[in-house]
Design a protein around this motif. Structure first.
Motif, mmCIF file in Angstrom:
data_model
loop_
_atom_site.group_PDB
_atom_site.id
_atom_site.type_symbol
_atom_site.label_atom_id
_atom_site.label_comp_id
_atom_site.label_asym_id
_atom_site.label_seq_id
_atom_site.Cartn_x
_atom_site.Cartn_y
_atom_site.Cartn_z
ATOM 1 N N GLU A 6 8.625 -14.048 14.347
ATOM 2 C CA GLU A 6 8.460 -12.877 15.207
ATOM 3 C C GLU A 6 9.752 -12.370 15.837
ATOM 4 O OE1 GLU A 6 5.525 -11.305 15.609
ATOM 5 O OE2 GLU A 6 4.563 -12.746 14.264
ATOM 6 N N THR A 18 10.214 -6.467 15.583
ATOM 7 C CA THR A 18 9.781 -5.065 15.657
ATOM 8 C C THR A 18 10.858 -4.173 16.258
ATOM 9 O OG1 THR A 18 8.698 -5.542 17.771
ATOM 10 C CG2 THR A 18 7.318 -5.597 15.783
ATOM 11 N N LYS A 65 10.408 -9.012 6.621
ATOM 12 C CA LYS A 65 10.020 -7.648 6.995
ATOM 13 C C LYS A 65 9.164 -6.992 5.906
ATOM 14 C CE LYS A 65 11.841 -5.134 9.990
ATOM 15 N NZ LYS A 65 11.571 -4.645 11.329
ATOM 16 N N ARG A 68 5.528 -8.289 5.918
ATOM 17 C CA ARG A 68 4.745 -8.032 7.135
ATOM 18 C C ARG A 68 4.892 -6.582 7.575
ATOM 19 N NH1 ARG A 68 5.679 -12.453 11.129
ATOM 20 N NH2 ARG A 68 4.036 -11.320 12.182
ATOM 21 N N PRO A 69 3.997 -5.710 7.092
ATOM 22 C CA PRO A 69 4.110 -4.277 7.394
ATOM 23 C C PRO A 69 4.084 -3.964 8.889
ATOM 24 C CG PRO A 69 2.409 -4.674 5.746
ATOM 25 C CD PRO A 69 2.884 -6.001 6.215
ATOM 26 N N GLU A 70 3.453 -4.816 9.690
ATOM 27 C CA GLU A 70 3.395 -4.548 11.133
ATOM 28 C C GLU A 70 4.774 -4.657 11.793
ATOM 29 O OE1 GLU A 70 2.624 -9.021 10.868
ATOM 30 O OE2 GLU A 70 2.120 -7.289 9.668
ATOM 31 N N LEU A 71 5.732 -5.246 11.099
ATOM 32 C CA LEU A 71 7.086 -5.374 11.636
ATOM 33 C C LEU A 71 7.959 -4.173 11.296
ATOM 34 C CD1 LEU A 71 7.795 -9.121 10.770
ATOM 35 C CD2 LEU A 71 7.049 -8.160 12.956
ATOM 36 N N GLN A 72 7.449 -3.277 10.491
ATOM 37 C CA GLN A 72 8.242 -2.135 10.036
ATOM 38 C C GLN A 72 8.272 -1.029 11.058
ATOM 39 O OE1 GLN A 72 9.088 -1.729 6.349
ATOM 40 N NE2 GLN A 72 8.500 -3.796 5.921
#
Length: 72
Positions: A6, A18, A65, A68-72
């Motif tokens: 994370e 993020t 990255k 994990r699309p939520e980190l884009q």
């Protein structure tokens, strides 16, 4: 500099993945020269000195990255 699921941790600083847009580095051609690694973040570019090329670190970051699309 350590990469976690994370965040990236550097000494006492922590950067959530993020908030990181990109990582790059620059090193002069001389074998014993000190290089620089740049964290491009939402708070600006953070610069750190490096002694070794961080290719494996940057590749691990890019892979994480991408997975994990939520980190884009």
């Amino acid at each position: 500099m350590k990469l976690y699921e994370e965040m990236i941790s550097v000494k006492e600083e922590q950067y959530p993945l993020t908030s990181i847009f990109d990582i790059s580095y620059r090193k002069k051609a001389e074998d014993d020269s000190i290089g620089f690694i740049y964290l491009h973040t939402t708070q600006g570019v953070r610069t750190y000195y490096i002694k070794e090329e961080p290719i494996a670190f940057i590749e691990a970051y890019m892979k994480l990255k991408a997975e994990r699309p939520e980190l884009q």
